[in-house]
Design a protein around this motif. Structure first.
Motif, PDB file in Angstrom:
ATOM      1  N   LEU A 160      -1.690  -0.713  -4.013  1.00 43.64           N
ATOM      2  CA  LEU A 160      -2.428  -0.125  -4.239  1.00 43.64           C
ATOM      3  C   LEU A 160      -2.475   1.219  -3.648  1.00 43.64           C
ATOM      4  O   LEU A 160      -1.139   1.311  -2.657  1.00 43.64           O
ATOM      5  CB  LEU A 160      -3.585  -0.870  -2.899  1.00 43.64           C
ATOM      6  N   PHE A 161      -2.402   1.821  -4.741  1.00 40.81           N
ATOM      7  CA  PHE A 161      -2.028   3.515  -4.599  1.00 40.81           C
ATOM      8  C   PHE A 161      -3.550   4.402  -3.676  1.00 40.81           C
ATOM      9  O   PHE A 161      -4.275   4.410  -3.828  1.00 40.81           O
ATOM     10  CB  PHE A 161      -1.447   4.385  -6.232  1.00 40.81           C
ATOM     11  N   ILE A 162      -2.295   4.639  -2.218  1.00 42.95           N
ATOM     12  CA  ILE A 162      -4.006   5.750  -1.542  1.00 42.95           C
ATOM     13  C   ILE A 162      -3.548   6.617  -0.826  1.00 42.95           C
ATOM     14  O   ILE A 162      -2.512   7.273  -1.024  1.00 42.95           O
ATOM     15  CB  ILE A 162      -3.960   4.414  -0.323  1.00 42.95           C
ATOM     16  N   LEU A 188       1.323  -1.545   0.326  1.00 39.45           N
ATOM     17  CA  LEU A 188      -0.398  -0.088   0.496  1.00 39.45           C
ATOM     18  C   LEU A 188       0.866   1.169  -0.270  1.00 39.45           C
ATOM     19  O   LEU A 188       1.861   1.538   0.763  1.00 39.45           O
ATOM     20  CB  LEU A 188      -1.325  -0.219   1.214  1.00 39.45           C
TER      21      LEU A 188
END
Lengths: 142, 142
Positions: free
Chosen positions: A132-134, A94
């Motif tokens: 997952l780019f958050i 992440l």
DNA sequence: CTCCTTATTGATAATGAGTCTCAGAATTTA
DNA sequence: TAAATTCTGAGACTCATTATCAATAAGGAG
């Protein structure tokens, strides 16, 4: 902290010599659980008092990656990161697009679905990237 | 094939002018469903009789990516690929490490698990990368 | 249509991560 | 100890991409 036997084994397997420079790189990689790029690792080695050239840092990293003593991450920003967690279980990442913080995640269901997809196609899975780019909670409340 | 209104809208939104060079880049991107890198796109534009500089190709691609008219793929080999499928549903990629063939896959279960992981952490998902590097059936029987 | 302002273009220089080269240094083997 | 081999460091080089900047083109205003 650093397990020199692992390094020795890897070097032996590759027909390479055990040198103080290679040990310094391994030491530095084992010193933290960060996800640093080659330049950061190079600077941290110098900071710690050792003197290893950039070229040697890159060359040693390559050997370590090849022998799975460290893992290479491509976050799509043009420089590779390296993490040392070899002993720990498989995980994906992440990444906060704002502050750059990197956390890990693992989901058995996703892993098994991946396998199912590969099997359905009749392919052989070599490796995978799942990122997952958050925006993390800290960044979103700023 | 190419929908010029989409291009016009994007340029207008960015406060940019509609030029023949930008149209040529858009034309070429719409011409195939391939996953080409900037150099390939540039060469294909020249092949097709238009003359647009490399700089303009890169600049136009950036605008198109920013406005989601094309998608940028990072396969970790140092050059970005671009795909035009905007109209089609979301998908991720299967990449043969031997022949470079790229296929697409989509799995609702994986997508929902992703959302669950994000939610559990209290984060906000911006985008994700999920790539399965494989050896395809053709390559494995060679 | 013509002038004027502003954006765009293309050629090329610059960047930056990573790789290569090669002479000198270090290690291993004979 | 000598000879052979591997390593290292400094810097040159690569290659995709970005920045620079003078010349060119587009979009109004009149």
């Amino acid at each position: 902290m650093a397990n020199y036997d692992l390094l020795k084994q890897a070097l032996k397997k590759e027909g390479l010599r055990y040198t103080i420079q290679r040990q310094s790189v391994w030491d530095e990689l084992c010193a933290t659980d960060d996800h640093r790029d080659a330049e950061e690792i190079y600077m941290d080695i110098r900071q710690s008092g050792s003197d290893v050239s950039r070229a040697t840092v890159y060359r040693t990293i390559d050997v370590l990656v090849k022998n799975k003593l460290i893992r290479k991450l491509d976050l799509g920003d043009g420089r590779a990161r390296y993490e040392h967690k070899i002993d720990t279980a498989h995980h994906d990442h992440l990444i906060c697009v704002q502050c750059g913080k990197i956390e890990e995640f693992m989901d058995d269901l996703i892993e098994s679905r991946q396998d199912a997809i590969i099997k359905k196609h009749g392919y052989k899975l070599i490796r995978h990237i799942h990122q997952l780019f958050i925006i993390c909670d800290e960044c979103s409340t700023k």
